[in-house]
Motif scaffolding. Structure first.
Motif: not given
Length: 746
Positions: A305-308, A335-338, A343-347
C-alpha cells in the motif's frame, strides 16, 4: 590513535565517506553538529569514532530497543565496549551497566528518551563526565516531522540539567528544510556544523506499479519467485493486509514471517530475529517494523500500500541496499490506498499535544498524503520527485527508475480540461473527485441524480473517455493549478487559476504510459557481477561459514561480515593476515575473532580449484539493454510534405493536426504544439511578452512582415483572448523545417 586509525582498526575502513570526516572533526573541536545523511551513509560512524576519542562518556538517545541492541552488538563485535539501558533490562542490570560506565568500562551508552527522567540515571549523568549527547533519529523531536515523539522533548531538559554542557550531535535520514530548522531550534544547538550529504541513494531502483488490490498478491508472489534467495521486506498499511498476505505466501511455500503491533512482544521479537538472522527470507510488516534495523543485505522493499508520507516512504524504502549494492523499491499503488490512509490519519492519536498544534499537524498530514499520492501518479522521474521534496534540485532524469524506463506518449486534452472546469463550476465546489468524474462520464448513479448532476451541461460530455483518462487529466490539472483539492476529511474540487486556459495557445498535455510497450531498462552493475562461476561458488561457501559462525556467536550474520565484505574477500582471495585486513569491512578485532577461519576456507577452495579465476574487472558504466526500440522524434519524408494541404491561414493547432495526418514515417512520435512554437521562436517569427494576465504569444516584426496576424476572440463565458494565425508562406516554412531531421532553422 587518530580518527583515521580508529576507523581502520575498529571498523575496517580505509577512508571516511562523504560528510563523515567533517562531522567527526566538528565534534572533536567541541562544536555541535547536525547531520542529514541517507540511510546506509554511515551516520553512526560520525559519532562512534569521536566518542572513542573524547575523554568522557557519550550518551546516545535512540527511539527503539531493537536499534540499540543492534548497535551495541556491532560495537562489541568491533572490539568497542558499549551498553544500552532500556526497559528490556532489569533494574539490577541497569544499575550494573551504569556502575561499569562510571568506572570507565563503557565509552558509549545507548538510552531510551524516557530513561532521561529516571532519578537513578540523572544521578549517574550528573556525577559522571558526559562528553557528548547524541540524538539518533533526530526528526522524532520535531512535531512537524512524520515520527514526532513527545518523549524526545525530554532531551533538552536533560542536557540543561548537566553540570557542564556536553557537545550535542544530532542525526537523521529524513528531514525537510522545515524539520531541519525545528531540530536545530528545539535541541538548542549552539552554532552547529550542519552537514547535508544529499538524499540520493543511487543504488536504489524506484518504481510505482498501478495495480488493483486483487492483483497485488499475484504480483508479489511472481516477484518473489523471480528473486529467489533474496532477502526482502513487504510493507502493508494495515494488520489485516499483513495477515492475509502472510497466509497466502506461507501456503505457497515462501520463507516468510510477519510483524505488526497486534502481535505480542515475544512473537514480534521472534519474527524480527528470524529475519535478521536469515532464518527466513521475507518479512511482511506494518510501519511498526524496521526503524534502526541494520540488515545490510535487503535486496528489495515492496510496498503493498502507499505510505502516508514521503518521509515514511523514503525511510522504509531506504532499508533496501544498505550495503551499497543494487536493490529495488517497488510501490504497488491503487486508488483505494488513498482512502485507507485517510481513514488511518483520521484516527491518529496526538498524545501530549495542544489542540491548536493538533489541527496544524493534521493539515500537514493531509499535505504529506497529497505529496505521496503525487509521487504515485507522476509520469516524471521518481528519483527527482523524491529529491525535490527534500529540497534537492536534480538536473536530469536519473535513468534508474520505473518512469525513466517507461515509454510515454503525450495527448492534448485541452478541450476535455475545459469541460472539467465547467463541471467543477456547476458543482459550485461542493463535491469531490468521484462526483466530478461520474458526472463527466454520465454515470447512472443514484447519488448523481440526488444532487441533480444529471441535469448539468457537463453531464456525460466525456462519456467516450475512460475513467482512467479523466483521472489522469484531473491529476494534471491539479498539478498545473487549474483546479484545487481541499484538505480535510471530505475533500472537494474547486476552480483554481484558469485565466491561462482562456488563450487558444494554451494546451493541457497529459502524458500516458504505453501499456503495450515493454519497459526499457539500463542494467546496473552489481559487485557480484565481477565474480565468475568459481567466484560465486566461493561466495556461497563463505556465506555458509558466516551462518555457522553467526549461530555459534548468537549474532546476526551481517554483523559478522556483510555481503559486501564477503564479495570483496572473493575478489581479493586473501591468504594471510595482511591481505585479509585489506578487505573492506575487516577490522583488527574482527580479524582476531574470525579472520583465520575465513582464510582457511578461502585457502581450501583455492587448493581444490587451483586454476580457478574467481573475479574479473567490469566496466563502471553499463551498456543499455533495450527491450523495445524507442520512438524517434517527429519528421516528414519529402513525399509527406507534398501531400500537406495548405490554406490561406491556419491556427497552430490546425498545422499540427495536418502534419500528423500526412506523416508516414514508422515509429516516430507525434509532433507537438511546443515543437512547432519552438521553431517559430527560433526563426524569429514569434515570441512571448508579459501582459496584465500573464504571458501571451505575439508575432515579431519579422512575423508581421511574413503575414502572421492576430485574431481577437471571445469565449462563451465572456472571456476575451487572442490567437495567432499563420499564412501559407509560414506554413510552408514549418513543413520544410520538419522534412528530414528538422534540425536546422530555415
Amino acid at each position: 590513535m587518530d580518527a583515521a586509525e580508529i576507523l581502520k582498526t575498529y571498523f575496517g575502513y580505509d577512508s571516511f565517506r562523504n560528510g563523515q570526516e567533517e562531522i567527526v572533526r566538528s565534534i572533536l573541536s567541541g562544536k555541535d553538529a547536525l547531520a542529514i545523511m541517507p540511510t546506509g551513509a554511515g551516520k553512526s560512524i560520525c559519532y562512534q569514532v569521536p566518542a572513542l576519542m573524547l575523554s568522557g562518556i557519550t550518551i546516545v538517545v535512540s527511539p527503539l530497543i531493537s536499534l540499540m541492541q543492534d548497535q551495541v552488538k556491532a560495537l562489541n563485535e568491533a572490539g568497542i565496549h558499549a551498553a544500552f539501558i532500556n526497559s528490556s533490562l532489569t533494574e539490577a542490570q541497569i544499575t550494573k551497566a551504569m556502575r561499569l560506565a562510571a568506572e570507565g568500562r563503557y565509552k558509549i551508552i545507548y538510552v531510551a528518551p524516557e530513561r532521561l527522567e529516571s532519578a537513578l540515571f540523572m544521578q549517574f549523568a550528573r556525577n559522571g563526565k558526559i562528553s557528548m549527547v547524541t540524538v539518533d533519529e533526530a526528526h522524532c523531536i520535531s512535531q512537524w516531522g512524520q515520527d514526532f515523539r513527545p518523549s524526545y522533548l525530554k532531551i533538552v531538559a536533560f542536557i540543561d540539567s548537566l553540570p557542564e554542557r556536553p557537545v550535542v550531535s544530532a542525526f537523521t535520514a529524513t528531514a525537510t528544510r522545515e524539520v531541519k530548522t525545528d531540530i536545530e531550534c528545539t535541541l538548542k544547538l549552539q552554532d552547529p556544523r550542519v552537514v547535508v550529504t544529499g538524499f540520493d541513494r543511487e543504488n536504489l531502483y524506484y518504481s510505482v506499479e498501478h495495480i488493483l488490490g486483487k492483483r497485488k498478491d499475484a504480483y508479489i508472489l511472481d516477484y518473489i519467485q523471480k528473486h529467489a534467495d533474496e532477502s526482502g521486506i513487504i510493507y502493508c498499511a494495515t494488520r489485516k493486509n499483513v495477515e492475509n498476505l502472510y497466509e497466502k505466501l506461507d501456503r505457497s511455500g515462501i520463507s516468510v514471517t510477519r510483524y505488526h503491533a497486534g502481535m505480542d512482544n515475544d512473537a514480534r521479537k521472534k519474527s524480527q530475529d528470524d529475519f535478521i538472522y536469515d532464518r527466513v527470507q521475507i518479512v511482511i510488516a506494518t510501519n511498526a517494523f524496521g526503524m534502526g534495523i541494520d540488515k545490510s543485505n535487503v535486496r528489495f522493499v515492496l510496498h503493498y500500500n502507499m505510505p502516508q508520507s514521503m518521509e515514511n516512504y523514503y525511510q522504509e524504502a531506504g532499508r533496501a541496499g544498505r550495503d551499497g549494492e543494487s536493490a529495488q523499491c517497488i510501490l504497488l499503488f491503487s486508488v483505494q490506498d488513498v482512502m485507507i490512509n485517510k481513514f488511518l490519519l483520521e484516527r491518529k492519536e496526538f498524545e501530549g499535544m495542544d489542540i491548536d498544534d493538533i489541527e496544524l499537524v493534521r493539515q500537514r498530514d493531509t499535505q504529506r498524503l497529497q505529496v505521496m499520492e503525487g509521487y504515485c501518479k507522476t509520469t516524471t522521474c521518481l528519483r527527482n520527485y523524491i529529491l525535490e521534496y527534500f529540497g534537492e534540485k536534480a538536473a536530469a532524469p536519473c535513468d534508474n527508475c520505473g518512469n525513466c524506463h517507461r515509454e510515454y506518449y503525450e495527448q492534448d486534452m485541452t478541450a476535455e480540461a475545459k469541460w472539467v472546469v465547467n463541471c467543477v463550476t456547476e458543482t459550485k465546489g461542493r463535491y469531490g473527485l468521484n462526483i466530478v468524474i461520474g458526472t463527466l462520464l454520465g454515470a447512472n448513479r443514484a447519488r448523481l441524480k440526488e444532487i441533480g448532476a444529471n441535469t448539468y451541461r457537463s453531464y456525460g460530455v466525456l462519456d467516450q473517455r475512460s475513467e482512467t483518462d479523466i483521472r489522469l487529466l484531473i491529476d494534471q490539472m491539479l498539478a498545473e493549478g487549474y483546479i484545487v483539492q481541499t484538505g480535510g476529511e471530505y475533500s472537494v474540487l474547486q476552480v483554481g487559476d484558469i485565466h491561462r486556459l482562456r488563450a487558444e495557445s494554451t494546451h493541457v498535455i497529459v502524458r500516458k504510459a504505453q501499456d503495450e510497450e515493454e519497459t526499457v531498462k539500463r542494467t546496473k552493475k552489481k559487485k557480484t557481477d565481477s565474480l565468475t562461476g568459481a567466484g560465486f561458488e566461493l561466495f556461497d561457501r563463505l556465506r555458509r561459514l558466516r551462518q555457522v559462525i553467526a549461530k555459534e556467536a548468537a549474532m546476526p550474520p551481517y554483523i559478522i561480515f556483510s555481503d559486501k565484505t564477503l564479495i570483496d574477500m572473493c575478489a581479493k582471495a586473501p591468504t594471510n593476515q595482511a591481505q585479509m585486513l585489506a578487505v573492506s569491512g575487516v577490522g583488527e578485532n574482527k580479524y582476531q575473532k574470525y579472520g583465520e577461519r575465513f582464510i582457511q576456507e578461502i585457502t581450501a577452495f583455492l587448493s581444490e580449484n587451483p586454476n580457478a579465476v574467481v573475479s574479473t574487472q567490469i566496466d563502471e558504466e553499463p551498456a543499455p539493454v533495450v527491450k523495445k526500440e524507442r520512438k524517434a522524434e517527429f519528421y516528414l519524408n519529402r513525399e509527406d510534405a507534398e501531400r500537406f494541404q495548405y490554406a490561406e491561414y491556419y491556427y497552430i493547432s490546425d498545422i499540427r493536426a495536418k502534419l500528423n495526418q500526412v506523416c508516414s514515417a514508422v515509429n516516430v512520435k507525434k509532433v507537438t504544439l511546443s515543437a512547432i512554437w519552438e521553431y517559430l521562436v527560433a526563426a524569429g517569427m514569434t515570441t512571448e511578452e508579459q501582459g496584465q494576465e500573464g504571458y501571451r504569444k505575439v508575432q515579431t516584426e519579422r512575423g508581421l512582415e511574413l503575414g502572421i496576424k492576430t485574431i481577437n476572440k471571445t469565449s462563451q463565458g465572456g472571456f476575451a483572448y487572442q490567437l495567432l494565425m499563420y499564412p501559407e508562406t509560414v506554413q510552408r516554412m514549418i513543413v520544410e523545417y520538419f522534412v528530414g531531421s528538422g534540425s536546422e532553422v530555415k
